[in-house]
Design an enzyme around this catalytic site. Structure first.
Site, PDB file in Angstrom:
ATOM      1  N   ASP A  83     -29.122 -60.706 -45.746  1.00 19.70           N
ATOM      2  CA  ASP A  83     -28.564 -59.618 -46.552  1.00 19.70           C
ATOM      3  C   ASP A  83     -29.564 -58.459 -46.558  1.00 19.70           C
ATOM      4  O   ASP A  83     -30.716 -58.628 -46.958  1.00 19.70           O
ATOM      5  CB  ASP A  83     -28.311 -60.133 -47.970  1.00 19.70           C
ATOM      6  CG  ASP A  83     -27.414 -59.209 -48.788  1.00 19.70           C
ATOM      7  OD1 ASP A  83     -27.286 -58.023 -48.435  1.00 19.70           O
ATOM      8  OD2 ASP A  83     -26.854 -59.691 -49.801  1.00 19.70           O
ATOM      9  N   HIS A 156     -20.016 -55.168 -55.944  1.00 20.75           N
ATOM     10  CA  HIS A 156     -20.452 -54.178 -56.943  1.00 20.75           C
ATOM     11  C   HIS A 156     -20.344 -52.770 -56.399  1.00 20.75           C
ATOM     12  O   HIS A 156     -20.391 -52.552 -55.192  1.00 20.75           O
ATOM     13  CB  HIS A 156     -21.914 -54.463 -57.324  1.00 20.75           C
ATOM     14  CG  HIS A 156     -22.802 -54.697 -56.127  1.00 20.75           C
ATOM     15  ND1 HIS A 156     -23.496 -53.689 -55.525  1.00 20.75           N
ATOM     16  CD2 HIS A 156     -23.064 -55.819 -55.396  1.00 20.75           C
ATOM     17  CE1 HIS A 156     -24.156 -54.184 -54.472  1.00 20.75           C
ATOM     18  NE2 HIS A 156     -23.914 -55.474 -54.374  1.00 20.75           N
ATOM     19  N   GLU A 188     -18.644 -58.692 -51.314  1.00 18.64           N
ATOM     20  CA  GLU A 188     -19.407 -59.806 -50.734  1.00 18.64           C
ATOM     21  C   GLU A 188     -18.902 -61.173 -51.175  1.00 18.64           C
ATOM     22  O   GLU A 188     -19.442 -61.762 -52.099  1.00 18.64           O
ATOM     23  CB  GLU A 188     -20.899 -59.655 -51.059  1.00 18.64           C
ATOM     24  CG  GLU A 188     -21.239 -59.369 -52.506  1.00 18.64           C
ATOM     25  CD  GLU A 188     -22.760 -59.230 -52.717  1.00 18.64           C
ATOM     26  OE1 GLU A 188     -23.542 -59.806 -51.958  1.00 18.64           O
ATOM     27  OE2 GLU A 188     -23.148 -58.541 -53.677  1.00 18.64           O
TER      28      GLU A 188
HETATM   29 CO    CO Z   1     -25.931 -57.474 -50.087  1.00 15.84          CO
END
Ligand code: CO
Length: 299
Positions: A83, A156, A188
């Protein structure tokens, strides 16, 4: 939305695509996580961007929030989530992929399910849509595979110098009637064979400054002003501070954490300690269209 900000978001997305290509080419079983992190950090710098947060390299039941220490010896293995966060003038592109380094059918299926959840969201998310509906689309794509989304991990909104801003995007139908606004959104889906909840585990080596105040330790003071100037309130890795000040910085970082100046994120671990896969892209939601910023994907 501000035109310059939109341009910065698109630029961050483009840079992310290049960084991700590099990351995919170097992630192999047995490669030290530290080597992967260092190469990705160098690439981000080379492309003229900065990090929105330290690369997360999370293995198997660790869903998120692990970054190598300066002397880390962990080797890549298992179901690895990569990530990466890219920042351009504060605009943030957040994107993740998972790789199976175990040659495991289950891992591959988990990765496919998280990818299907993400694609369902990319194809449907649009201005004015309720967040509950986005979550339902993600969930439907995941449960088709017989797996569970992780319910207490969410996508988010992103905002200038804020990774987790405003609304959260659930990975299941949580009944939310809040509607998507014009904004960048990181979506995600996390998928597991386990019960679909994470708890807070061991420390992550990822920190953020939460309360800038004076402390007695001289080195700690220097570190505070370095972090303040360099990271603008965004998360950072302890290894970056060690790179600047040497290994003695670790003791000062510990002091700053105890004093409440720094917050250290915990690792997020799946409750039944089952493997977790993650797929993530940052989308730009505008009134008249949706763009995927971190991948060439037409919606
Ligand atoms: Co991320």
């Amino acid at each position: 939305m501000d035109k310059d900000y939109i341009a910065d978001l698109r630029k961050a997305g483009k840079i992310h695509q290049e960084v991700k290509a590099l990351a995919k080419s170097i992630v192999k079983k047995g490669v030290p996580l530290l080597e992967i992190a260092d190469k990705v950090d160098a690439k981000i710098k080379e492309l003229g961007a900065t990090t929105a947060f330290p690369i997360n390299l999370s293995i198997n039941e660790v869903a998120a929030h692990y970054t190598p220490t300066y002397n880390d010896e962990t080797l890549a293995h298992g179901l690895l989530k990569v990530d990466i966060g890219i920042c351009v003038n504060g605009a943030i592109a957040d994107c993740a992929f998972s790789v199976d380094l175990d040659n495991s059918d289950i891992n591959k299926k988990l990765i496919q399910a998280s990818r299907d959840g993400l694609e369902a969201a990319m194809r449907s998310a649009k201005f004015g849509m309720t967040l509950g509906e986005v979550g339902r689309n993600i969930q439907n794509a995941i449960v088709k595979h017989g797996f569970s989304p992780i319910k207490n991990l969410c996508g988010h909104q992103v905002d200038r110098f804020i990774v987790h801003a405003g609304q959260t995007v659930p990975n299941y139908d949580n009944g939310s009637n809040q509607r998507m606004v014009e904004s960048g959104y990181a979506i995600e889906p996390f998928v597991t064979t386990g019960q679909g909840m994470v708890y807070e585990g061991k420390p992550s080596n990822i920190y953020r400054m939460i309360n800038k105040k004076n402390v007695r330790d001289m080195l700690a003071r220097e570190i505070i002003s370095f972090i303040d100037k360099e990271y603008n309130g965004l998360p950072f890795a302890s290894r970056w501070v060690v790179k600047k000040f040497g290994p003695r910085a670790i003791m000062s970082i510990n002091i700053l954490e105890r004093e409440g100046v720094l917050y250290q994120y915990p690792q997020l671990v799946e409750k039944s300690r089952e493997p977790v896969a993650q797929s993530e892209n940052t989308l730009l939601i505008l009134k008249d269209k949706t763009e995927v910023l971190t991948e060439d994907f037409k919606v």
